[in-house]
Design a protein around this motif. Structure first.
Motif, PDB file in Angstrom:
ATOM      1  N   UNK A 147       0.811  -1.218   0.000  1.00 11.64           N
ATOM      2  CA  UNK A 147       0.000   0.000   0.000  1.00 11.64           C
ATOM      3  C   UNK A 147       0.844   1.268   0.000  1.00 11.64           C
ATOM      4  N   UNK A 148       2.165   1.114  -0.160  1.00 13.33           N
ATOM      5  CA  UNK A 148       3.090   2.218  -0.408  1.00 13.33           C
ATOM      6  C   UNK A 148       3.349   3.117   0.800  1.00 13.33           C
ATOM      7  N   UNK A 149       3.012   2.677   2.001  1.00 16.33           N
ATOM      8  CA  UNK A 149       3.321   3.517   3.161  1.00 16.33           C
ATOM      9  C   UNK A 149       4.774   3.355   3.591  1.00 16.33           C
ATOM     10  N   UNK A 150       5.420   2.259   3.156  1.00 17.07           N
ATOM     11  CA  UNK A 150       6.853   2.074   3.379  1.00 17.07           C
ATOM     12  C   UNK A 150       7.491   1.646   2.070  1.00 17.07           C
ATOM     13  N   UNK A 151       8.800   1.783   2.003  1.00 24.99           N
ATOM     14  CA  UNK A 151       9.521   1.475   0.771  1.00 24.99           C
ATOM     15  C   UNK A 151      10.436   0.263   0.922  1.00 24.99           C
ATOM     16  N   UNK A 152      10.767  -0.080   2.152  1.00 22.91           N
ATOM     17  CA  UNK A 152      11.681  -1.195   2.402  1.00 22.91           C
ATOM     18  C   UNK A 152      10.968  -2.525   2.178  1.00 22.91           C
ATOM     19  N   UNK A 153      11.615  -3.414   1.416  1.00 22.12           N
ATOM     20  CA  UNK A 153      10.990  -4.702   1.113  1.00 22.12           C
ATOM     21  C   UNK A 153      10.871  -5.530   2.389  1.00 22.12           C
ATOM     22  N   UNK A 154       9.691  -6.096   2.647  1.00 21.27           N
ATOM     23  CA  UNK A 154       9.521  -6.889   3.871  1.00 21.27           C
ATOM     24  C   UNK A 154      10.332  -8.176   3.809  1.00 21.27           C
ATOM     25  N   UNK A 208      -4.981   3.279  -7.723  1.00 21.29           N
ATOM     26  CA  UNK A 208      -4.210   3.682  -8.899  1.00 21.29           C
ATOM     27  C   UNK A 208      -3.818   5.155  -8.820  1.00 21.29           C
ATOM     28  N   UNK A 209      -4.714   5.993  -8.308  1.00 16.14           N
ATOM     29  CA  UNK A 209      -4.413   7.420  -8.151  1.00 16.14           C
ATOM     30  C   UNK A 209      -3.277   7.606  -7.147  1.00 16.14           C
ATOM     31  N   UNK A 210      -3.346   6.889  -6.015  1.00 21.45           N
ATOM     32  CA  UNK A 210      -2.285   6.983  -5.011  1.00 21.45           C
ATOM     33  C   UNK A 210      -0.952   6.524  -5.595  1.00 21.45           C
ATOM     34  N   UNK A 211      -1.000   5.411  -6.314  1.00 17.81           N
ATOM     35  CA  UNK A 211       0.215   4.861  -6.927  1.00 17.81           C
ATOM     36  C   UNK A 211       0.829   5.870  -7.895  1.00 17.81           C
ATOM     37  N   UNK A 212      -0.015   6.524  -8.686  1.00 15.91           N
ATOM     38  CA  UNK A 212       0.471   7.494  -9.667  1.00 15.91           C
ATOM     39  C   UNK A 212       1.107   8.700  -8.978  1.00 15.91           C
ATOM     40  N   UNK A 213       0.495   9.165  -7.900  1.00 15.02           N
ATOM     41  CA  UNK A 213       1.041  10.309  -7.165  1.00 15.02           C
ATOM     42  C   UNK A 213       2.418   9.981  -6.600  1.00 15.02           C
ATOM     43  N   UNK A 214       2.529   8.816  -5.960  1.00 17.57           N
ATOM     44  CA  UNK A 214       3.808   8.428  -5.360  1.00 17.57           C
ATOM     45  C   UNK A 214       4.855   8.184  -6.443  1.00 17.57           C
ATOM     46  N   UNK A 215       4.435   7.613  -7.568  1.00 15.43           N
ATOM     47  CA  UNK A 215       5.369   7.351  -8.663  1.00 15.43           C
ATOM     48  C   UNK A 215       5.935   8.656  -9.224  1.00 15.43           C
ATOM     49  N   UNK A 216       5.094   9.665  -9.364  1.00 13.84           N
ATOM     50  CA  UNK A 216       5.524  10.929  -9.964  1.00 13.84           C
ATOM     51  C   UNK A 216       6.314  11.784  -8.973  1.00 13.84           C
ATOM     52  N   UNK A 217       5.826  11.867  -7.741  1.00 18.33           N
ATOM     53  CA  UNK A 217       6.438  12.776  -6.764  1.00 18.33           C
ATOM     54  C   UNK A 217       7.473  12.104  -5.872  1.00 18.33           C
ATOM     55  N   UNK A 218       7.399  10.780  -5.758  1.00 14.62           N
ATOM     56  CA  UNK A 218       8.296  10.076  -4.853  1.00 14.62           C
ATOM     57  C   UNK A 218       7.883  10.180  -3.404  1.00 14.62           C
ATOM     58  N   UNK A 219       6.722  10.749  -3.154  1.00 16.68           N
ATOM     59  CA  UNK A 219       6.224  10.916  -1.787  1.00 16.68           C
ATOM     60  C   UNK A 219       4.735  10.605  -1.729  1.00 16.68           C
ATOM     61  N   UNK A 220       4.295  10.160  -0.561  1.00 20.83           N
ATOM     62  CA  UNK A 220       2.869   9.960  -0.336  1.00 20.83           C
ATOM     63  C   UNK A 220       2.332  11.161   0.433  1.00 20.83           C
TER      64      UNK A 220
END
Length: 286
Positions: free
Chosen positions: A99-106, A158-170
């Protein structure tokens, strides 16, 4: 790396509602997401989802055994509780990554040290045998409610994913609403699976406490030594901003509308509709 974070005991504190044995959640977001991992997030998470499928089957068997034990003794057997707490901690790490709240692979580990998603369970306690007997009936309303929230989040994924992909931040409001849903899911499952007698509360955040800005929350060095207080988390207490609350309400409305549409079209779905992994993958898979 330091010693593992404990999953309960002295570190657990009822931050939202004093006296309630509610599950707590710590999430430490990254300062910046790696865009390539965001781009391939669902693909990277597939091995974890496969492991989760097998663990979920095992958890079902364990809770059935635990239900009989709790019905006769008034307590969930210790081995059942230990497995279920480990399972839900593992699932929270996977869902936090998905869900993109963290970036480190579990990691493929039961109790990894210093991972930026941590679940804190209240100490085991006695259970009301009558509530154990009718647990599924009692849990049904909150299972449905939680499924609405999860479905609403998935419709916006998908909207959240696109925002994080473009900006690098949630965005902060998205982080707050997403972690609120994660905590709601955990509290619902903890009640359903007999880990706590506390019914679902605090869906829209805690009422007291000092908020921590996710942008300034630090995770990592220096590593906390055993017995020292845990670093303050932006999700404990979970204090939602107005934007986070509004977004959570929007997700709930979308989930209800999706459920109504499903009823009208005659698609009854199945028990997996309550699964966060299934709902998320349905939305994100092309």
């Amino acid at each position: 790396m330091g010693e593992p974070w404990p999953s309960g005991g002295q570190d657990w504190q009822p931050t939202g509602i004093p006296g309630e044995a509610l599950v707590e959640l710590d999430v430490f977001p990254p300062e910046q997401h790696q865009r390539w991992t965001v781009l391939l997030r669902l693909l990277l998470a597939i091995p974890q989802l496969i492991v989760m499928w097998f663990l979920g089957f095992a958890a079902f068997v364990v809770v059935v055994c635990g239900w009989f034990g709790a019905l006769f003794t008034g307590r969930l057997p210790q081995w059942c509780g230990e497995f279920l707490r480990g399972y839900f901690s593992y699932s929270a790490r996977v869902y936090g990554y998905l869900m993109l709240v963290v970036d480190e692979y579990p990691p493929f580990a039961w109790n990894p040290p210093n991972y930026p998603v941590r679940v804190l369970f209240p100490p085991p306690t006695e259970l009301n045998r009558l509530a154990v007997l009718f647990r599924l009936i009692l849990a049904f309303p909150i299972l449905v409610f939680t499924s609405w929230l999860v479905s609403g989040w998935a419709m916006l994924a998908f909207v959240f994913w696109l925002i994080v992909l473009i900006t690098g931040r949630m965005p902060r409001s998205v982080f707050e609403a997403t972690t609120a849903i994660m905590r709601t899911e955990l509290r619902t499952q903890a009640y359903t699976y007999l880990l706590t007698p506390a019914y679902l509360k605090g869906v829209f955040g805690d009422q007291t406490g000092v908020p921590v800005d996710p942008a300034t929350a630090q995770w990592g060095q220096p590593v906390r030594q055993w017995g020292q207080p845990a670093p303050q988390s932006p999700t404990r207490p979970l204090l939602l901003s107005r934007g986070g609350q509004v977004l959570l309400i929007v997700m709930l409305i979308l989930g209800i509308l999706a459920s109504m549409l499903q009823t009208v079209t005659g698609d009854d779905g199945d028990i997996d509709d309550f699964s966060l992994a299934r709902t998320t993958s349905q939305i994100l898979t092309p």
